[in-house]
Design an enzyme around this catalytic site. Structure first.
Site, PDB file in Angstrom:
ATOM      1  CE  LYS A 136      41.420  49.723  35.360  1.00  0.00           C
ATOM      2  NZ  LYS A 136      40.653  48.879  36.265  1.00  0.00           N
ATOM      3  CD  GLU A 173      38.362  50.135  38.584  1.00  0.00           C
ATOM      4  OE1 GLU A 173      39.059  50.033  39.607  1.00  0.00           O
ATOM      5  OE2 GLU A 173      38.585  49.464  37.563  1.00  0.00           O
ATOM      6  CB  CYS A 205      56.442  33.091  36.459  1.00  0.00           C
ATOM      7  SG  CYS A 205      57.763  34.074  37.123  1.00  0.00           S
ATOM      8  CD  GLU A 236      45.587  49.509  36.340  1.00  0.00           C
ATOM      9  OE1 GLU A 236      44.375  49.738  36.124  1.00  0.00           O
ATOM     10  OE2 GLU A 236      46.022  48.383  36.596  1.00  0.00           O
ATOM     11  CG  ASN A 261      55.196  29.825  37.338  1.00  0.00           C
ATOM     12  OD1 ASN A 261      56.134  30.131  36.618  1.00  0.00           O
ATOM     13  ND2 ASN A 261      53.957  29.668  36.887  1.00  0.00           N
ATOM     14  N   GLY A 262      57.091  30.706  41.346  1.00  0.00           N
ATOM     15  CA  GLY A 262      57.103  30.771  42.809  1.00  0.00           C
ATOM     16  C   GLY A 262      58.479  31.182  43.312  1.00  0.00           C
ATOM     17  CE  LYS A 313      43.776  40.619  33.868  1.00  0.00           C
ATOM     18  NZ  LYS A 313      42.991  41.850  34.114  1.00  0.00           N
ATOM     19  CG  HIS A 344      37.940  68.536  55.110  1.00  0.00           C
ATOM     20  ND1 HIS A 344      37.595  69.381  56.143  1.00  0.00           N
ATOM     21  CD2 HIS A 344      36.793  67.924  54.741  1.00  0.00           C
ATOM     22  CE1 HIS A 344      36.308  69.262  56.413  1.00  0.00           C
ATOM     23  NE2 HIS A 344      35.795  68.382  55.564  1.00  0.00           N
ATOM     24  NE  ARG A 390      50.334  34.111  34.604  1.00  0.00           N
ATOM     25  CZ  ARG A 390      49.598  33.564  35.558  1.00  0.00           C
ATOM     26  NH1 ARG A 390      48.379  33.191  35.283  1.00  0.00           N
ATOM     27  NH2 ARG A 390      50.063  33.385  36.763  1.00  0.00           N
ATOM     28  CD1 TRP A 422      56.988  40.533  35.629  1.00  0.00           C
ATOM     29  CD2 TRP A 422      57.365  40.136  37.803  1.00  0.00           C
ATOM     30  NE1 TRP A 422      56.792  41.700  36.309  1.00  0.00           N
ATOM     31  CE2 TRP A 422      57.018  41.497  37.648  1.00  0.00           C
ATOM     32  CE3 TRP A 422      57.643  39.671  39.075  1.00  0.00           C
ATOM     33  CZ2 TRP A 422      56.950  42.382  38.708  1.00  0.00           C
ATOM     34  CZ3 TRP A 422      57.577  40.554  40.148  1.00  0.00           C
ATOM     35  CH2 TRP A 422      57.232  41.901  39.950  1.00  0.00           C
TER      36      TRP A 422
HETATM   37  C1  F6R Z   1      43.591  47.153  37.870  1.00  0.00           C
HETATM   38  C2  F6R Z   1      44.114  45.859  38.110  1.00  0.00           C
HETATM   39  C3  F6R Z   1      44.702  45.541  39.456  1.00  0.00           C
HETATM   40  C4  F6R Z   1      44.010  44.297  40.002  1.00  0.00           C
HETATM   41  C5  F6R Z   1      44.666  43.835  41.306  1.00  0.00           C
HETATM   42  C6  F6R Z   1      43.942  42.639  41.892  1.00  0.00           C
HETATM   43  O1  F6R Z   1      43.165  47.318  36.565  1.00  0.00           O
HETATM   44  O2  F6R Z   1      44.043  45.030  37.261  1.00  0.00           O
HETATM   45  O3  F6R Z   1      44.575  46.598  40.351  1.00  0.00           O
HETATM   46  O4  F6R Z   1      42.664  44.594  40.185  1.00  0.00           O
HETATM   47  O5  F6R Z   1      45.997  43.489  41.074  1.00  0.00           O
HETATM   48  O6  F6R Z   1      43.935  41.562  41.007  1.00  0.00           O
HETATM   49  P1  F6R Z   1      42.920  40.375  41.157  1.00  0.00           P
HETATM   50  O7  F6R Z   1      41.561  40.894  40.938  1.00  0.00           O
HETATM   51  O8  F6R Z   1      43.329  39.392  40.106  1.00  0.00           O
HETATM   52  O9  F6R Z   1      43.083  39.831  42.545  1.00  0.00           O
END
Ligand code: F6R
Length: 608
Positions: A485, A481, A2, A488, A99-100, A603, A504, A27, A73
């Site tokens: 990616k 990582e 949100c 996602e 928000n919250g 985000k 294993h 976001r 959201w």
């Molecule tokens: C991956 C991604 C998420 C964030 C995770 C932590 O591309 O964006 O896995 O890394 O939600 O978010 P932050 O870094 O904002 O605490």
């Protein structure tokens, strides 16, 4: 998740609110709305879906020079127009965005219903609008305060009152709000991105602050009624740039920005003269550093992966026992925290609820925790009090890219600083520091001449049934990582494993339809990882190898070879991750995915 925006000034509020909401779109949200003041009532427009739906529904002449806006959201109640914010009270003279989560909303709702209030939504938020209305007796701040004293849970709220044109009341508890001072106008947002284009002079509300905002600025008080003032901060220049420029996607822009974001993160921190590093935000003298017994690095997702590299550096460079752990696991396992332990909370947004919870757990147990955060003034940065800003600038694409490399760089600088105090001589320190300072230009050169083999790799993984990512040590963190990616952005099933673990069990999955991406920089583990490559190839896998430039043997065993500039082990993730970021981006593009806003993701993950 949100987002909130607000505006008070001479201009018409609606277009500015829409612009702010567009800046918060990254976001993740599922509905949006605005409310402005129109004579003796509030006018509210809400729509399900993107801000562009809302923009199309807002009349060109929507009145009001004071207004609030929200992207929702869904948590309590489905994705419907009735549940979208802002919510009005029964008289339509008060509108509120939130928000919250209000934890005792059911009880409050039942009480209000007994008093005859008819609810129009299923949300927890609507109780706040009715409570504020119930307590309103001429003073808007007093009404908000009395309402909030009954509430349990988290909130960032913005409220407008028809009886008080030119005023927004905002309050925070666990959900960020920032107020920005313009020239004869004042802005409110849950995220500095939304207002950085209008002003860089901001004040961050603290938990239990209430702000009365008008054209001239703000007056702050506390939930208990006492007065308070907060320091005005100036947003860094990098925050004003959140456009896409000529790029088709924010993700590609952010990948390409890494030479500058890395240079910004390192600037002034590596000190070649002493062979050490300086991190003013940690505020630790050499004796403090010498007393550290153990380092824990906490984070989620990509930030956890950066933490794995950081922990490896703390241990191998600074010789301090170190571990990285997923924040949501750490916070509930009743961890042992010693008085000489030191923790880092790594977070791009600084708002991740799981990481914030872990910070609080360390603090409850008397531990020291420092933020490694991108968003200035965010909840984790404030909760930690001290730490390192990574200075990536706004990261708009949901997939984290430039924040990852800056987090790694910041943790490497911290490791260098600790190592120089504890174990490292000036020459070794200088050579590590010099190599680190050379990374941004190596990253820039590689990105400028991205090898064609990345596209060959895209062809292979997008046709595969399942993709493996393998590496050892810090390259395992890079494998994790890369796999994250690809999941996602391209929605491709994949998995990362420490290379030696294949035999294993997971090797049973290998056949000719399982492409394997192997990260194998030219370090002490190289030969072992090359053996794993031989094992998976013998079972029919086609192998994409990310290796050090000039390593001809690694290039020869690869079906697809992607060379990156040479770097010593601890620095190699800053280079080996680049092709994996592009592999995900280009695979997502080839498969027609929504690159910057992948499905089901937000985000900033502000709920557990
Ligand atoms: C991956 C991604 C998420 C964030 C995770 C932590 O591309 O964006 O896995 O890394 O939600 O978010 P932050 O870094 O904002 O605490």
């Amino acid at each position: 998740m949100c987002g909130i925006v607000g505006y008070v000034g001479e201009k018409r509020a609606a277009p500015l609110l829409l612009d702010g909401l567009r800046r918060l779109e990254y976001r993740g949200y599922d509905s949006a709305g605005v409310a402005t003041l129109d004579g003796d009532h509030v006018q509210i427009v809400r729509r399900v879906g993107f801000v562009q739906n809302l923009a199309a529904a807002i009349p060109a002449d929507m009145p009001g020079h004071t207004g609030i806006g929200h992207t929702r959201w869904a948590t309590h109640g489905g994705v419907t127009e009735q549940n979208a914010h802002p919510h009005a009270d029964s008289t339509n003279r008060i509108a509120l965005a939130h928000n919250g989560i209000i934890e005792n909303h059911a009880l409050l709702r039942a009480r209000l219903e007994d008093e005859g209030i008819v609810f129009r939504s299923e949300t927890d938020t609507e109780v706040l609008a009715h409570l504020v209305s119930k307590f309103y007796a001429g003073d808007p701040v007093d009404a908000v305060r009395k309402a909030l004293l009954l509430v349990q849970g988290t909130y960032g709220i913005a409220v407008i009152f028809a009886a008080h044109p030119g005023v927004i009341v905002a309050a925070r508890n666990g959900s960020p709000l920032v107020v920005g001072k313009g020239d004869g106008e004042t802005f409110l947002a849950s995220d500095p991105h939304a207002l950085a284009a209008y002003t860089r002079q901001v004040v961050y509300l603290e938990d239990r602050d209430i702000a009365r905002i008008d054209q001239q600025g703000w007056t702050l008080s506390r939930l208990d009624g006492s007065d308070v003032s907060r320091v005005v901060e100036v947003l860094g220049e990098e925050w004003a740039d959140d456009g896409r420029g000529d790029y088709s996607h924010h993700m590609l822009k952010e990948i390409r920005e890494q030479p500058e974001s890395l240079a910004r993160c390192l600037r002034g921190r590596v000190v070649p003269e002493s062979g050490g590093a300086r991190l003013g935000g940690l505020d630790m003298d050499p004796r403090d550093i010498a007393s550290i017994q153990r380092v824990g690095v906490l984070g989620c997702g990509t930030s956890f992966h950066a933490g794995l590299v950081g922990a490896a550096a703390m241990e191998s460079l600074a010789r301090i026992p170190a571990f990285a752990e997923i924040a949501s696991e750490f916070r509930y396992r009743n961890p042992v925290i010693g008085r000489d332990d030191m923790f880092f909370a790594v977070s791009q947004s600084g708002e991740t609820a799981d990481t914030l919870g872990a910070v609080r757990e360390v603090q409850v147990k008397g531990g020291r925790i420092f933020g490694v955060v991108n968003v200035v003034g965010s909840s984790i940065a404030r909760a930690c009090g001290k730490g390192v800003y990574v200075h990536s600038g706004p990261e708009i694409a949901v997939a984290s890219t430039k924040a990852f490399t800056s987090q790694v760089a910041a943790l490497l600088v911290a490791a260098l600083s600790f190592a120089r105090t504890r174990t490292l001589g000036p020459h070794e320190g200088k050579s590590f520091g010099d190599e680190l300072l050379a990374v941004p230009s190596a990253v820039g050169e590689w990105l400028q001449s991205e090898p064609q083999s990345v596209m060959d790799a895209v062809e292979l993984v997008t046709k595969g049934r399942f993709v493996f990512f393998l590496g050892r040590g810090v390259s395992h963190a890079v494998a994790l990582e890369g796999a994250l990616k690809l999941k996602e952005i391209a929605y491709l099933p994949c998995m990362a494993y420490p290379a030696a673990e294949m035999k294993h069990g997971p090797i049973a999955l290998i056949d000719r339809n399982t492409p394997v991406v192997v990260i194998v920089p030219d370090d002490v583990m190289r030969d072992k990882t090359l053996s794993t490559i031989a094992e998976v190839k013998a079972r029919g896998a086609r192998v994409i190898v990310v290796h050090s430039a000039g390593d001809m043997h690694a290039a020869r065993v690869a079906d697809i070879s992607i060379p990156v500039p040479r770097a010593s082990t601890l620095l190699s993730p800053l280079l080996t991750v680049l092709p994996l970021q592009l592999l995900a981006y280009r695979s997502g593009l080839a498969l027609g995915r929504d690159i910057d806003r992948p499905r089901n993701l937000a985000k900033s993950v502000t709920v557990e």
